[in-house]
Design a protein around this motif. Structure first.
Motif, PDB file in Angstrom:
ATOM      1  N   UNK A  67       0.818  -1.217   0.000  1.00 62.44           N
ATOM      2  CA  UNK A  67       0.000   0.000   0.000  1.00 62.44           C
ATOM      3  C   UNK A  67       0.848   1.261   0.000  1.00 62.44           C
ATOM      4  N   UNK A  68       2.172   1.086   0.048  1.00 60.51           N
ATOM      5  CA  UNK A  68       3.066   2.232   0.062  1.00 60.51           C
ATOM      6  C   UNK A  68       3.385   2.753   1.444  1.00 60.51           C
TER       7      UNK A  68
ATOM      8  N   UNK B  75       5.593  -1.063  -4.852  1.00 52.78           N
ATOM      9  CA  UNK B  75       4.415  -1.415  -4.048  1.00 52.78           C
ATOM     10  C   UNK B  75       3.203  -1.774  -4.905  1.00 52.78           C
ATOM     11  N   UNK B  76       2.968  -0.998  -5.973  1.00 54.11           N
ATOM     12  CA  UNK B  76       1.805  -1.281  -6.834  1.00 54.11           C
ATOM     13  C   UNK B  76       1.940  -2.644  -7.503  1.00 54.11           C
ATOM     14  N   UNK B  77       3.141  -2.980  -7.960  1.00 53.83           N
ATOM     15  CA  UNK B  77       3.354  -4.281  -8.599  1.00 53.83           C
ATOM     16  C   UNK B  77       3.145  -5.415  -7.611  1.00 53.83           C
TER      17      UNK B  77
ATOM     18  N   UNK C 145       1.234  -5.286  -4.916  1.00 57.05           N
ATOM     19  CA  UNK C 145      -0.187  -5.352  -4.547  1.00 57.05           C
ATOM     20  C   UNK C 145      -0.935  -6.275  -5.497  1.00 57.05           C
ATOM     21  N   UNK C 146      -0.641  -6.156  -6.778  1.00 55.14           N
ATOM     22  CA  UNK C 146      -1.284  -7.033  -7.761  1.00 55.14           C
ATOM     23  C   UNK C 146      -0.788  -8.470  -7.611  1.00 55.14           C
ATOM     24  N   UNK C 147       0.499  -8.627  -7.386  1.00 53.83           N
ATOM     25  CA  UNK C 147       1.096  -9.957  -7.356  1.00 53.83           C
ATOM     26  C   UNK C 147       0.615 -10.784  -6.170  1.00 53.83           C
ATOM     27  N   UNK C 148       0.718 -10.241  -4.962  1.00 54.94           N
ATOM     28  CA  UNK C 148       0.375 -11.049  -3.782  1.00 54.94           C
ATOM     29  C   UNK C 148      -1.120 -11.335  -3.690  1.00 54.94           C
ATOM     30  N   UNK C 149      -1.937 -10.480  -4.318  1.00 52.29           N
ATOM     31  CA  UNK C 149      -3.386 -10.710  -4.279  1.00 52.29           C
ATOM     32  C   UNK C 149      -3.772 -11.987  -5.016  1.00 52.29           C
ATOM     33  N   UNK C 150      -2.883 -12.496  -5.853  1.00 45.90           N
ATOM     34  CA  UNK C 150      -3.173 -13.721  -6.607  1.00 45.90           C
ATOM     35  C   UNK C 150      -3.027 -14.974  -5.752  1.00 45.90           C
ATOM     36  N   UNK C 151      -2.410 -14.838  -4.587  1.00 45.36           N
ATOM     37  CA  UNK C 151      -2.099 -16.015  -3.783  1.00 45.36           C
ATOM     38  C   UNK C 151      -2.948 -16.123  -2.514  1.00 45.36           C
TER      39      UNK C 151
ATOM     40  N   UNK D 133       1.026 -10.199   2.625  1.00 43.73           N
ATOM     41  CA  UNK D 133       1.642  -8.885   2.592  1.00 43.73           C
ATOM     42  C   UNK D 133       2.859  -8.916   1.672  1.00 43.73           C
ATOM     43  N   UNK D 134       2.940  -7.951   0.762  1.00 47.96           N
ATOM     44  CA  UNK D 134       4.100  -7.826  -0.114  1.00 47.96           C
ATOM     45  C   UNK D 134       4.961  -6.680   0.349  1.00 47.96           C
ATOM     46  N   UNK D 135       6.226  -6.942   0.609  1.00 46.07           N
ATOM     47  CA  UNK D 135       7.133  -5.916   1.136  1.00 46.07           C
ATOM     48  C   UNK D 135       8.288  -5.688   0.176  1.00 46.07           C
TER      49      UNK D 135
END
Length: 229
Positions: free
Chosen positions: A76-77, A138-140, A142-148, A153-155
């Protein structure tokens, strides 16, 4: 004949790279990376690997403190630290969103393990830390981790921040640019880390472990922590 020699040389390089990564992850405080590499290489020939204890649920770090403080940015930044996850269990994996195979497989394993734990899984936060901050914004993420998994949380962070958290977890990673490729890959170690509420690693899970085995070992650690508390 030359082709066979090249193939054997490539396999040897990959083997030594894997041993080097394992040595990086499991070396003890005060043990140089060269010493750790030599010890793990000896282990392949029948010697002992004294810094990690294999268990049915993974590897228990011995004589080393993995994990600890970090300063990164979430999908989320927002700036986050280890304190942002205080009191929670985490299943942590280091990789990158452009990874063609290993990362999606291991993240899928983490997601399946969390869901397999049922109510206990609500106590566990799945975390993906990028070793490719150049592309993993962060935007990349957000899309990536939402698939799993919806709670994953993507850091990411600056190259310096990523290098620091990788050092604390003894994660190996390096950029690989091959002549025939227009883009680069990231070579990296591939352990899943079970991190306790105190921010310290409790178990290391080897690549390709079954989700149900990770779920059982994680639930056992949560139960042990509850009893100890």
């Amino acid at each position: 004949m030359l082709r066979t020699v090249r193939l054997l040389a490539l396999l040897l390089i990959l083997l030594l790279g894997g041993v080097w990564a394992y040595a990086w992850v499991t070396r003890s405080p005060g043990e140089s990376l060269t010493e750790a590499f030599a010890a793990r290489l000896s282990g392949l020939a029948g010697g002992q690997v004294p810094t990690a204890l294999p268990t049915p649920g993974g590897i228990v770090p011995q004589g080393s403190q993995l994990g600890g403080s970090f300063s990164l940015t979430d999908q989320s930044g927002h700036a986050v630290t280890e304190g942002s996850f205080a009191g929670r269990w985490m299943l942590v994996y280091f990789g990158y969103s452009f990874c063609p195979d290993v990362c999606p497989t291991e993240l899928g394993t983490i997601a399946a393990a969390v869901d397999a734990m049922g109510a206990a899984g609500e106590k566990v936060t799945p975390v993906f830390i990028s070793v490719d901050p150049q592309r993993d914004t962060p935007a990349a993420l957000a899309d990536y981790v939402s698939r799993f998994h919806p709670r994953m949380q993507g850091l990411t962070g600056t190259p310096e921040q990523v290098a620091e958290v990788a050092r604390r977890y003894r994660v190996y990673y390096a950029k690989v640019q091959r002549p025939e490729m227009t883009d680069y890959l990231m070579d990296h170690s591939s352990f899943i880390y079970l991190v306790g509420p105190d921010g310290r690693v409790r178990l290391l899970f080897r690549p390709e472990m079954k989700p149900e085995d990770i779920a059982a070992a994680t639930a056992a650690q949560i139960g042990a922590g509850r009893r100890a508390g």
